[in-house]
Design a protein around this motif. Sequence first.
Motif, mmCIF file in Angstrom:
data_model
loop_
_atom_site.group_PDB
_atom_site.id
_atom_site.type_symbol
_atom_site.label_atom_id
_atom_site.label_comp_id
_atom_site.label_asym_id
_atom_site.label_seq_id
_atom_site.Cartn_x
_atom_site.Cartn_y
_atom_site.Cartn_z
ATOM 1 N N GLU A 1 0.809 -1.224 0.000
ATOM 2 C CA GLU A 1 0.000 0.000 0.000
ATOM 3 C C GLU A 1 0.840 1.271 0.000
ATOM 4 O O GLU A 1 0.329 2.359 -0.237
ATOM 5 C CB GLU A 1 -0.980 -0.002 1.175
ATOM 6 N N ARG A 2 2.161 1.141 0.217
ATOM 7 C CA ARG A 2 3.022 2.315 0.304
ATOM 8 C C ARG A 2 4.079 2.418 -0.796
ATOM 9 O O ARG A 2 4.814 3.398 -0.852
ATOM 10 C CB ARG A 2 3.732 2.331 1.664
ATOM 11 N N ALA A 3 4.208 1.400 -1.643
ATOM 12 C CA ALA A 3 5.304 1.396 -2.618
ATOM 13 C C ALA A 3 4.869 0.831 -3.962
ATOM 14 O O ALA A 3 4.034 -0.071 -4.028
ATOM 15 C CB ALA A 3 6.480 0.585 -2.075
ATOM 16 N N VAL A 4 5.449 1.401 -5.029
ATOM 17 C CA VAL A 4 5.246 0.897 -6.386
ATOM 18 C C VAL A 4 6.603 0.705 -7.047
ATOM 19 O O VAL A 4 7.571 1.382 -6.718
ATOM 20 C CB VAL A 4 4.381 1.841 -7.258
ATOM 21 N N MET A 5 6.652 -0.238 -7.990
ATOM 22 C CA MET A 5 7.893 -0.520 -8.699
ATOM 23 C C MET A 5 7.669 -0.420 -10.198
ATOM 24 O O MET A 5 6.624 -0.811 -10.709
ATOM 25 C CB MET A 5 8.408 -1.920 -8.348
ATOM 26 N N ARG A 6 8.672 0.135 -10.859
ATOM 27 C CA ARG A 6 8.715 0.100 -12.317
ATOM 28 C C ARG A 6 9.910 -0.767 -12.695
ATOM 29 O O ARG A 6 10.957 -0.695 -12.060
ATOM 30 C CB ARG A 6 8.837 1.510 -12.885
ATOM 31 N N VAL A 7 9.725 -1.603 -13.731
ATOM 32 C CA VAL A 7 10.734 -2.596 -14.103
ATOM 33 C C VAL A 7 11.121 -2.411 -15.572
ATOM 34 O O VAL A 7 10.250 -2.265 -16.433
ATOM 35 C CB VAL A 7 10.198 -4.029 -13.875
ATOM 36 N N TRP A 8 12.419 -2.463 -15.824
ATOM 37 C CA TRP A 8 12.951 -2.383 -17.185
ATOM 38 C C TRP A 8 13.709 -3.653 -17.526
ATOM 39 O O TRP A 8 14.366 -4.238 -16.668
ATOM 40 C CB TRP A 8 13.926 -1.200 -17.314
ATOM 41 N N PHE A 9 13.636 -4.044 -18.798
ATOM 42 C CA PHE A 9 14.540 -5.062 -19.300
ATOM 43 C C PHE A 9 15.935 -4.449 -19.319
ATOM 44 O O PHE A 9 16.099 -3.252 -19.576
ATOM 45 C CB PHE A 9 14.150 -5.486 -20.723
ATOM 46 N N ALA A 10 16.950 -5.257 -19.033
ATOM 47 C CA ALA A 10 18.324 -4.777 -19.019
ATOM 48 C C ALA A 10 19.238 -5.895 -19.494
ATOM 49 O O ALA A 10 18.956 -7.074 -19.291
ATOM 50 C CB ALA A 10 18.722 -4.333 -17.611
ATOM 51 N N GLU A 11 20.327 -5.491 -20.128
ATOM 52 C CA GLU A 11 21.331 -6.434 -20.622
ATOM 53 C C GLU A 11 22.676 -6.052 -20.015
ATOM 54 O O GLU A 11 23.010 -4.862 -19.928
ATOM 55 C CB GLU A 11 21.384 -6.322 -22.149
ATOM 56 N N LEU A 12 23.437 -7.041 -19.591
ATOM 57 C CA LEU A 12 24.750 -6.782 -18.999
ATOM 58 C C LEU A 12 25.688 -6.123 -19.998
ATOM 59 O O LEU A 12 25.773 -6.539 -21.148
ATOM 60 C CB LEU A 12 25.383 -8.085 -18.519
ATOM 61 N N LEU A 13 26.387 -5.085 -19.533
ATOM 62 C CA LEU A 13 27.438 -4.452 -20.322
ATOM 63 C C LEU A 13 28.810 -4.786 -19.765
ATOM 64 O O LEU A 13 29.749 -5.044 -20.497
ATOM 65 C CB LEU A 13 27.277 -2.928 -20.329
ATOM 66 N N ASP A 14 28.913 -4.757 -18.421
ATOM 67 C CA ASP A 14 30.212 -4.968 -17.799
ATOM 68 C C ASP A 14 30.019 -5.574 -16.412
ATOM 69 O O ASP A 14 29.088 -5.212 -15.692
ATOM 70 C CB ASP A 14 30.965 -3.638 -17.682
ATOM 71 N N GLY A 15 30.908 -6.488 -16.069
ATOM 72 C CA GLY A 15 30.894 -7.106 -14.753
ATOM 73 C C GLY A 15 30.237 -8.473 -14.764
ATOM 74 O O GLY A 15 29.428 -8.779 -15.635
#
Length: 146
Positions: A84-98
């Motif tokens: 009730e207090r938090a929302v999340m936004r999610v993105w696709f991501a691809e590793l670049l380094d590490g």
Amino acid sequence: MTGLISVAGAAVVDSLENPKRLLVARRSAPPQFAGMWEFPGGKLEAGESFEDALHRELLEELGVTVRLGAEVEPQAGTGWPLNERAVMRVWFAELLDGEPRPLQDHDELRWVPLGNGDEASTLPWIPADLPIVQALLERVASGLLG
């Protein structure tokens, strides 16, 4: 819905163009979520954009830098509700380094196949992440990552 805590999450895949695997992270704390799987990420700091928070959090939590892809669009414009207090936004991501390592908040990382979605959808996810997992699997199956 003002005053909500904003959280940025990453659906780290092996390739934004042709994803075959998803990197998932197992929580080590707090006790009610320990042992459950989630998307890595975290809360936005004051004045920080979702994208900037995601880059910072992935470096802190996993020791990696990424290239962001499309957002996993929430059903509501404000984001995926976590509670009730938090929302999340999610993105696709691809590793670049590490090489991803569980540096904080997690005790295990795992690459799971995305082909039929069975393994990804049957992991014991934090309950609030389950609708995001389903939306992500639908996006991957339809090829809508860009």
